[in-house]
Structure formats: structure tokens, C-alpha cells
Design an enzyme around this catalytic site. Structure first.
Site, PDB file in Angstrom:
ATOM      1  CG  ASP A 112      -2.045   1.031   1.077  1.00  0.00           C
ATOM      2  OD1 ASP A 112      -2.475   1.279  -0.061  1.00  0.00           O
ATOM      3  OD2 ASP A 112      -2.487   1.571   2.098  1.00  0.00           O
ATOM      4  CE1 TYR A 114      -0.235   8.855   4.152  1.00  0.00           C
ATOM      5  CE2 TYR A 114       2.064   9.518   4.272  1.00  0.00           C
ATOM      6  CZ  TYR A 114       0.764   9.601   4.742  1.00  0.00           C
ATOM      7  OH  TYR A 114       0.487  10.418   5.805  1.00  0.00           O
ATOM      8  CG  HIS A 119      -4.255  10.659   2.672  1.00  0.00           C
ATOM      9  ND1 HIS A 119      -5.288  10.595   3.579  1.00  0.00           N
ATOM     10  CD2 HIS A 119      -3.418   9.616   2.991  1.00  0.00           C
ATOM     11  CE1 HIS A 119      -5.112   9.575   4.402  1.00  0.00           C
ATOM     12  NE2 HIS A 119      -3.977   8.967   4.070  1.00  0.00           N
ATOM     13  NE  ARG A 128       4.684  13.721  11.002  1.00  0.00           N
ATOM     14  CZ  ARG A 128       4.103  13.075   9.998  1.00  0.00           C
ATOM     15  NH1 ARG A 128       3.531  11.900  10.218  1.00  0.00           N
ATOM     16  NH2 ARG A 128       4.092  13.582   8.782  1.00  0.00           N
ATOM     17  CD  GLU A 185      -5.980   4.746   4.510  1.00  0.00           C
ATOM     18  OE1 GLU A 185      -5.419   5.503   5.321  1.00  0.00           O
ATOM     19  OE2 GLU A 185      -5.389   3.915   3.811  1.00  0.00           O
ATOM     20  CD  GLU A 187      -5.525   2.835  -0.112  1.00  0.00           C
ATOM     21  OE1 GLU A 187      -4.715   2.219  -0.845  1.00  0.00           O
ATOM     22  OE2 GLU A 187      -5.416   2.935   1.116  1.00  0.00           O
ATOM     23  CG  ASP A 219      -5.547  -0.288   3.462  1.00  0.00           C
ATOM     24  OD1 ASP A 219      -5.656  -1.505   3.696  1.00  0.00           O
ATOM     25  OD2 ASP A 219      -4.585   0.389   3.838  1.00  0.00           O
ATOM     26  NE  ARG A 223      -7.241   6.617   9.442  1.00  0.00           N
ATOM     27  CZ  ARG A 223      -6.526   6.521   8.341  1.00  0.00           C
ATOM     28  NH1 ARG A 223      -5.255   6.161   8.403  1.00  0.00           N
ATOM     29  NH2 ARG A 223      -7.067   6.769   7.163  1.00  0.00           N
ATOM     30  CD  GLN A 226      -2.442   4.886  10.623  1.00  0.00           C
ATOM     31  OE1 GLN A 226      -3.671   4.888  10.522  1.00  0.00           O
ATOM     32  NE2 GLN A 226      -1.662   5.444   9.718  1.00  0.00           N
ATOM     33  CE1 TYR A 230       3.381   7.974  12.087  1.00  0.00           C
ATOM     34  CE2 TYR A 230       2.274   7.883  14.220  1.00  0.00           C
ATOM     35  CZ  TYR A 230       2.862   8.611  13.205  1.00  0.00           C
ATOM     36  OH  TYR A 230       2.947   9.975  13.299  1.00  0.00           O
ATOM     37  CE  LYS A 239      -3.093   2.574   7.256  1.00  0.00           C
ATOM     38  NZ  LYS A 239      -3.987   3.343   6.372  1.00  0.00           N
ATOM     39  CB  THR A 243      -7.157  -4.605   2.300  1.00  0.00           C
ATOM     40  OG1 THR A 243      -6.219  -4.113   3.255  1.00  0.00           O
ATOM     41  CG2 THR A 243      -7.149  -3.706   1.074  1.00  0.00           C
ATOM     42  CB  THR A 330      -6.216   7.906   1.507  1.00  0.00           C
ATOM     43  OG1 THR A 330      -6.197   6.893   2.505  1.00  0.00           O
ATOM     44  CG2 THR A 330      -7.554   8.627   1.562  1.00  0.00           C
ATOM     45  CD  GLU A 344      -7.415  12.810   4.227  1.00  0.00           C
ATOM     46  OE1 GLU A 344      -6.917  13.698   3.500  1.00  0.00           O
ATOM     47  OE2 GLU A 344      -7.727  11.679   3.802  1.00  0.00           O
TER      48      GLU A 344
END
Length: 398
Positions: A112, A114, A119, A128, A185, A187, A219, A223, A226, A230, A239, A243, A330, A344
Site C-alpha cells: 500500500d 501513500y 492526504h 504531528r 481509505e 484507494e 483499506d 486510527r 495506528q 506507527y 492496517k 482490505t 488514500t 480527514e
């Protein structure tokens, strides 16, 4: 538009310009390969008789390579658009209502990416907030992670809410329990047909010789799991639980009218990632939650294109296998209504979505049903459909 004699097919999004492949069974019989045309599935085992169509997956056919893919597509187009071809095809049309759709291909490996600038920037700001939205490497290479092929499931499969280790905001220690921030997500996936040996990389110009077609992907993402796990190695249990993929794989040839140069890239990529063909794709996604549209992400906004993804995936000599699936990450656009995830859309849970019945959502609740669909311009005008990928959330432990 190339017209077909199949009733209603020309206006359905599944006309002769499309002809996506899938696997189906009927009345308890063994699965076989078919193509969708209108509200029918053309049984390729019956219509063409080739051994690879008497199969429970597309893998034997995909392994034949691009020359065979193009030859079979040309033959099918002739059968479905001319009166001369009609007698060979018509007896093998199965009403879609009588066909049980199966997982279309056997997944070998799953990667997968990114690849949406919007996104990645949004997620960076949410996860962050005190750092730059993008990490320094993001515009130099398509960032990705390896997922679990065994948890890629067909559209319509119920999704059990995952459990794992998470650390709620304000808590001093992590806890173990069901995810409270289950997400989707939207995709686009790419399915590999022609394999490569270990040690050989695939240049961007060979993309269409190895990738059979495109498929819609959801997917699913936990969260809260994650966010805690992560750092420093990236997505893992948040994740890998599920899927979903659509039942129809759209051949690359059907997407010819959707192709364009792709989004401008600055800085210029390194030579092995420099584009040599137009593989930006102008696709229109639509995301529904419990029957109400919540987003319309534009695939044309993606920063990295699928030929670049494949070149990077194999640049270290990693081999390809028939049935490999890699997804775009995404799909999100610049506007709020174009974001392809609830993370989002609700901005990390701080801006709930309001629905017509008065309910609100930040993340998925048990019983929620998600439907992701997409369309593309057709080669002869109009549009073609990539179908849909759906799933309903069930409570943890079920």
C-alpha cells in the site's frame, strides 16, 4: 462509443468500452472467469473455451501476459459488438442476479502506497501538529508499506472491528481493546499479471507489460491503533486486519481516455522514477456512508502515478508475482468534500460529519456500511464504471 447488442449495456457503465474481468459461480457450479457487460456476465469458459477461464481466479489468465490480454480483449469486443459474433457469445450471457461474484484474483503480495499529497499533508497535520506535514523523503519517492495478502477480502465481506493496543489521549499507559477510531481509505489498486525474477527491476516504461488492470480498494484502518504503533516502523496492526477489493478488475486498455501526464512534480524525481508515458488517471471516486455521499475524491490529484509506484516497488530487485496487488493510498483532493478518509473528513474526530437523519459520525460505528465507487471517461465518450467495493462493520469479537 463502441456499441454492443447486449440489452441496456451501452448506458450502464459496463459497455463494450469497459469489459472488466471477474470470477463468478452459478447454481453451485465451479467458479469460472467472466467479463461484465451491462447486467450480465459473459462466461468466458463457455464463450472462448480456453483452459485459463475454467478457473477460480484470474491468475492463470493474467500470467499469460500482455499480448494475450490484448488479443482476448479484441476478440471479446468483436463478439459483443457485431452481429457475426453474437451467436458465439449470447448463449453464454449469465444474468448478474444469478451470478455469485467471487474474489477476482488470488493475492500474492500486497503493498500500500501513500501517493496523495493532500492526504499525506492532512495526516501529517493531524498526527504531528508540531512538525512539518510531510517528511523530507515524501516528494522524492512513493512512500509505502507491505500489508497482509491473507486479509485482502472481496467486496461485501463484513469487517469485524479490530482490537489492539492503543493509548487514548490523556492516558498515562496504553490499553488493549477494540478500536474506537475505525476508518476507511478510498484507494485504487493495481493488479500484476506478468511476474519478474528476483533481482530484476521494472522500469517505468514497462508498467503496462506487467500490470493487468485496476481495481477499487478500501483499506480499512484503525486510527487509534495506528497512531500508537506507527513510530518508528510505520503501519502494522492498525492496517493489517482487512482490505476490501471490488469484484471487477478493469483492464488498463479500458482506461485509455482517462490517461493524462499526471500532476507536476517538484523536485524532479530521480531518473528511475522519471515518467516516460502518461499514467496519470482522471477518475472520479464517490464515498457513501450508510447510503449518503460524504466525499468525492479526484484521482487526478494524485502526486505519484502507478508506473512510478511499480518502478520504486521493484527498484531494489524485489520480484513480482502474478496476483500482486499494490494500492495508491488514500485518494484525497484539496477541498474538504474531496477527502478519502473519515480521519480527514472529521479532522481527527474534532469536526463530526452531520447526516440528513440528524446523526453524526467521526469514525465508523458498528452496523455502518461503506460503499466506494468510481467512474472514468470512456474511450468512445461517456463514462465507464469501476464498480463498487462495500463492507459493513461488525462488533469486535464477532
Amino acid at each position: 462509443m463502441t456499441t454492443t447488442w447486449v440489452p441496456g449495456a451501452d448506458a450502464s457503465g459496463f459497455g463494450a468500452d469497459n469489459l472488466p474481468y471477474g470470477v463468478f459461480s452459478r447454481g453451485g457450479a465451479e467458479p469460472r472467469v467472466g467479463v461484465r457487460v451491462g447486467d450480465y456476465v459473459l462466461d468466458l469458459a463457455g464463450a472462448l473455451g480456453d483452459p485459463e477461464f475454467f478457473a477460480a481466479s484470474l491468475n492463470p489468465f493474467m500470467a499469460r501476459g500482455s499480448t494475450t490480454w490484448r488479443s482476448v480483449r479484441a476478440k471479446l469486443t468483436g463478439m459483443l459488438t457485431s452481429e457475426e459474433g453474437r451467436p458465439a457469445a449470447e448463449p453464454h450471457l449469465v444474468p448478474l442476479a444469478e451470478a455469485e461474484l467471487r474474489m477476482p484474483f488470488e493475492v500474492a503480495d500486497y503493498v500500500d502506497f501513500y501517493c496523495s499529497l493532500e492526504h499525506a499533508s492532512n495526516v501529517g497535520r493531524i498526527f504531528r501538529p508540531d512538525e512539518a506535514p510531510l517528511k523530507p523523503n515524501w516528494k522524492h519517492l512513493p512512500v509505502g508499506y507491505h500489508g497482509r495478502s491473507g486479509t485482502v477480502v472481496k467486496s461485501g465481506t463484513d469487517i469485524v472491528r479490530p482490537t489492539g493496543q492503543l493509548k487514548p489521549r490523556g492516558a498515562e499507559e496504553p490499553l488493549f481493546g477494540p478500536s474506537a477510531r475505525l476508518d476507511i481509505e478510498a484507494e485504487l489498486g493495481f493488479v500484476v499479471g506478468t511476474p519478474t525474477p528476483l533481482g530484476r527491476s521494472v522500469p517505468v516504461g514497462d508498467f503496462a507489460e506487467h500490470v493487468f488492470g485496476a481495481v477499487l480498494v478500501n483499506d480499512w484502518s484503525a486510527r487509534d491503533i495506528q497512531a500508537w504503533e506507527y513510530v518508528p516502523l510505520g503501519p502494522f496492526l492498525g492496517k493489517s486486519f482487512a482490505t476490501s477489493v471490488a469484484p471487477w478488475v478493469v483492464p488498463l486498455e479500458a482506461l485509455g481516455a482517462a490517461r493524462f501526464a499526471g500532476r507536476a512534480q517538484d523536485p524532479e524525481p530521480l531518473p528511475y522514477l522519471k515518467r516516460v508515458a502518461d499514467w496519470g488517471l482522471d477518475l472520479a471516486f464517490e464515498v457513501e456512508l450508510n447510503g449518503e455521499v460524504v466525499s468525492r475524491p479526484p484521482y487526478a490529484a494524485m502526486y505519484w502515478t502507478p508506473d512510478q509506484m511499480l518502478a520504486h516497488l521493484t527498484c531494489n530487485g524485489a520480484s513480482l508475482r502474478t496476483g500482486d496487488l499494490y494500492a495508491s493510498g488514500t485518494v484525497s483532493g484539496a477541498e474538504r468534500g474531496q477527502r478519502g478518509s473519515l480521519l480527514e473528513l472529521s479532522w481527527g474526530g474534532g469536526e463530526p460529519l452531520a447526516f440528513a437523519d440528524g446523526s453524526t459520525r467521526t469514525f465508523l460505528e458498528d452496523g455502518d456500511t461503506v460503499r466506494i465507487s468510481a467512474t472514468a471517461p470512456g474511450m468512445g465518450g461517456g463514462s465507464i464504471s469501476l464498480g463498487e467495493v462495500t463492507g459493513t462493520v461488525r462488533s469486535a469479537g464477532r
